[in-house]
Design a protein around this motif. Structure first.
Motif, PDB file in Angstrom:
ATOM      1  N   ASN A  37     -42.290  -6.050 -50.259  1.00 12.73           N
ATOM      2  CA  ASN A  37     -42.896  -5.252 -50.987  1.00 12.73           C
ATOM      3  C   ASN A  37     -41.425  -4.360 -49.553  1.00 12.73           C
ATOM      4  OD1 ASN A  37     -44.551  -6.841 -51.355  1.00 12.73           O
ATOM      5  ND2 ASN A  37     -46.266  -5.689 -50.422  1.00 12.73           N
ATOM      6  N   MET A  38     -41.004  -4.090 -48.334  1.00  6.34           N
ATOM      7  CA  MET A  38     -40.555  -3.234 -47.821  1.00  6.34           C
ATOM      8  C   MET A  38     -39.037  -2.715 -48.369  1.00  6.34           C
ATOM      9  SD  MET A  38     -40.226  -2.206 -44.857  1.00  6.34           S
ATOM     10  CE  MET A  38     -41.155  -2.600 -43.799  1.00  6.34           C
ATOM     11  N   ASP A  39     -38.859  -3.935 -49.733  1.00  8.47           N
ATOM     12  CA  ASP A  39     -37.662  -3.177 -50.215  1.00  8.47           C
ATOM     13  C   ASP A  39     -37.736  -2.161 -51.045  1.00  8.47           C
ATOM     14  OD1 ASP A  39     -35.713  -5.239 -49.902  1.00  8.47           O
ATOM     15  OD2 ASP A  39     -36.253  -6.502 -50.856  1.00  8.47           O
ATOM     16  N   ILE A  40     -39.752  -2.174 -51.870  1.00  8.39           N
ATOM     17  CA  ILE A  40     -40.071  -1.092 -52.365  1.00  8.39           C
ATOM     18  C   ILE A  40     -40.803   0.009 -52.117  1.00  8.39           C
ATOM     19  CG2 ILE A  40     -41.895  -0.610 -54.097  1.00  8.39           C
ATOM     20  CD1 ILE A  40     -39.936  -2.892 -56.233  1.00  8.39           C
ATOM     21  N   TYR A  41     -40.795   0.073 -50.912  1.00  9.78           N
ATOM     22  CA  TYR A  41     -41.567   0.816 -49.489  1.00  9.78           C
ATOM     23  C   TYR A  41     -39.901   1.710 -48.948  1.00  9.78           C
ATOM     24  CZ  TYR A  41     -45.443  -1.981 -48.357  1.00  9.78           C
ATOM     25  OH  TYR A  41     -46.512  -2.601 -48.076  1.00  9.78           O
ATOM     26  N   GLU A  42     -38.631   1.693 -49.037  1.00  8.65           N
ATOM     27  CA  GLU A  42     -37.919   1.920 -48.659  1.00  8.65           C
ATOM     28  C   GLU A  42     -37.250   2.623 -50.109  1.00  8.65           C
ATOM     29  OE1 GLU A  42     -35.963   2.147 -46.609  1.00  8.65           O
ATOM     30  OE2 GLU A  42     -36.598   0.363 -44.877  1.00  8.65           O
ATOM     31  N   ILE A  43     -37.954   2.988 -51.273  1.00  2.30           N
ATOM     32  CA  ILE A  43     -37.680   3.368 -52.563  1.00  2.30           C
ATOM     33  C   ILE A  43     -38.842   4.387 -53.236  1.00  2.30           C
ATOM     34  CG2 ILE A  43     -35.224   1.747 -53.046  1.00  2.30           C
ATOM     35  CD1 ILE A  43     -36.293   0.915 -55.097  1.00  2.30           C
ATOM     36  N   GLU A  44     -39.985   3.933 -52.513  1.00  2.00           N
ATOM     37  CA  GLU A  44     -41.944   4.843 -52.390  1.00  2.00           C
ATOM     38  C   GLU A  44     -40.658   6.554 -52.662  1.00  2.00           C
ATOM     39  OE1 GLU A  44     -45.142   6.263 -50.453  1.00  2.00           O
ATOM     40  OE2 GLU A  44     -44.488   4.901 -49.653  1.00  2.00           O
ATOM     41  N   GLY A  45     -41.558   6.414 -53.884  1.00  2.00           N
ATOM     42  CA  GLY A  45     -40.990   7.576 -54.761  1.00  2.00           C
ATOM     43  C   GLY A  45     -40.691   7.679 -55.933  1.00  2.00           C
ATOM     44  N   SER A  46     -39.420   6.213 -56.164  1.00  2.00           N
ATOM     45  CA  SER A  46     -38.694   6.727 -57.003  1.00  2.00           C
ATOM     46  C   SER A  46     -39.564   6.748 -58.496  1.00  2.00           C
ATOM     47  CB  SER A  46     -37.537   5.845 -56.996  1.00  2.00           C
ATOM     48  OG  SER A  46     -36.921   5.721 -58.019  1.00  2.00           O
ATOM     49  N   ASN A  47     -39.880   7.286 -59.683  1.00  2.00           N
ATOM     50  CA  ASN A  47     -39.929   6.405 -60.489  1.00  2.00           C
ATOM     51  C   ASN A  47     -39.802   5.393 -61.448  1.00  2.00           C
ATOM     52  OD1 ASN A  47     -38.137   7.045 -62.043  1.00  2.00           O
ATOM     53  ND2 ASN A  47     -38.371   8.809 -63.462  1.00  2.00           N
ATOM     54  N   HIS A  48     -40.443   4.414 -62.159  1.00  2.11           N
ATOM     55  CA  HIS A  48     -40.414   2.866 -62.690  1.00  2.11           C
ATOM     56  C   HIS A  48     -38.868   2.609 -62.969  1.00  2.11           C
ATOM     57  CE1 HIS A  48     -40.961   4.894 -67.349  1.00  2.11           C
ATOM     58  NE2 HIS A  48     -40.391   3.654 -67.128  1.00  2.11           N
ATOM     59  N   LYS A  49     -37.837   4.241 -63.809  1.00  3.65           N
ATOM     60  CA  LYS A  49     -37.078   3.968 -63.843  1.00  3.65           C
ATOM     61  C   LYS A  49     -36.222   3.676 -63.072  1.00  3.65           C
ATOM     62  CE  LYS A  49     -33.224   5.714 -67.435  1.00  3.65           C
ATOM     63  NZ  LYS A  49     -32.574   5.536 -66.154  1.00  3.65           N
ATOM     64  N   GLY A  50     -35.927   4.466 -62.194  1.00  3.22           N
ATOM     65  CA  GLY A  50     -35.488   4.307 -60.754  1.00  3.22           C
ATOM     66  C   GLY A  50     -35.823   2.782 -60.441  1.00  3.22           C
ATOM     67  N   VAL A  51     -37.235   2.633 -60.051  1.00  3.03           N
ATOM     68  CA  VAL A  51     -36.745   1.494 -59.456  1.00  3.03           C
ATOM     69  C   VAL A  51     -36.296   0.003 -60.121  1.00  3.03           C
ATOM     70  CG1 VAL A  51     -38.582  -0.547 -58.596  1.00  3.03           C
ATOM     71  CG2 VAL A  51     -39.219   2.289 -58.400  1.00  3.03           C
ATOM     72  N   VAL A  52     -35.885   0.017 -61.041  1.00  2.08           N
ATOM     73  CA  VAL A  52     -35.282  -1.091 -62.038  1.00  2.08           C
ATOM     74  C   VAL A  52     -34.057  -0.909 -61.956  1.00  2.08           C
ATOM     75  CG1 VAL A  52     -35.067  -1.779 -64.419  1.00  2.08           C
ATOM     76  CG2 VAL A  52     -37.752  -0.743 -63.314  1.00  2.08           C
ATOM     77  N   ASP A  53     -33.933   0.316 -61.891  1.00  4.04           N
ATOM     78  CA  ASP A  53     -32.269   0.289 -61.817  1.00  4.04           C
ATOM     79  C   ASP A  53     -31.815  -0.310 -60.512  1.00  4.04           C
ATOM     80  OD1 ASP A  53     -30.930   1.097 -63.820  1.00  4.04           O
ATOM     81  OD2 ASP A  53     -31.947   4.017 -63.581  1.00  4.04           O
ATOM     82  N   ILE A  54     -32.306   0.261 -59.099  1.00  6.85           N
ATOM     83  CA  ILE A  54     -32.347   0.478 -57.861  1.00  6.85           C
ATOM     84  C   ILE A  54     -31.685  -0.878 -58.177  1.00  6.85           C
ATOM     85  CG2 ILE A  54     -32.568   0.465 -54.851  1.00  6.85           C
ATOM     86  CD1 ILE A  54     -33.394   3.235 -55.740  1.00  6.85           C
TER      87      ILE A  54
END
Length: 213
Positions: A37-54
């Motif tokens: 979950n912390m991996d997602i909290y660190e990039i919170e705010g990015s849209n789904h494309k950004g999350v997938v890319d990261i």
């Protein structure tokens, strides 16, 4: 002169990020990418494309064009199945009071279905403009989400204020030339140092917002 307030949703208006993170963890786990979950909290705010890319790039992988839509659908399904998000205490009442004096918008990295469902249920009729992750080409930390929200409100960036809780969102607001205040929700205060003002908690934030009246 301040004329508009633009709010992030998850972590600012709604205590919802744990359910987003759980959904992402499950979706990525299905393809052998193990995150927390912390991996997602660190990039919170990015849209789904950004999350997938990261997340793919951190795993040393490259997403295909079909991965973006597939992960959006999976993540949305898992979120809606397990969502128990609630608005932060006293925030709906505060927003109702602000509505009479300021133009109000939200700019979220979450997909349109989720954002609209949360706003319709907990903040009906409050916001003039809703910008979701699907409404922009480049998500946070790019300035596009907040520039889009300001533009749809009919305001210049300098006439707006952004309320955030995540580093990527703060970067987005500052790149857009918008004053940004922040509240630590899922990350420590030191992660939010790029904001113009950082509150200790939501109670302090709400007190500040009432003072704008």
């Amino acid at each position: 002169m301040l004329k508009g307030l633009v709010f992030d949703v998850d972590g600012v208006l709604m205590d919802s990020m744990p359910y987003h993170a759980d959904a992402w963890v499950k979706a990525f786990g299905e393809v052998g990418i193990h995150i927390t979950n912390m991996d997602i909290y660190e990039i919170e705010g990015s849209n789904h494309k950004g999350v997938v890319d990261i997340i793919f790039h951190k795993a040393g992988m490259e997403p295909s064009s079909s991965d973006y839509e597939a992960f959006l659908k999976k993540k949305r399904e898992y979120f809606l199945q397990n969502n128990r998000a609630e608005p932060f205490k006293d925030m709906p009442t505060c927003l109702q009071a602000l509505k009479g004096k300021y133009k109000l918008a939200v700019a979220s990295g979450a997909d349109r279905t989720i954002v609209n469902s949360l706003m319709d249920k907990f903040y009906p009729g409050i916001f003039e403009v809703i910008v979701s992750g699907e409404d922009v080409t480049r998500g946070k930390p790019d300035p596009e989400p907040y520039l889009t929200a300001a533009g749809k409100l009919g305001l210049k960036p300098a006439a707006c204020m952004v309320i955030e809780n995540a580093p990527l969102g703060i970067q987005s607001a500052k790149k857009a030339g918008i004053y940004c205040v922040a509240v630590p929700t899922y990350l420590p205060e030191e992660k939010l140092i790029d904001a113009d003002m950082v509150f200790t908690n939501h109670a302090e934030l709400i007190t500040y917002l009432y003072r704008l009246l």
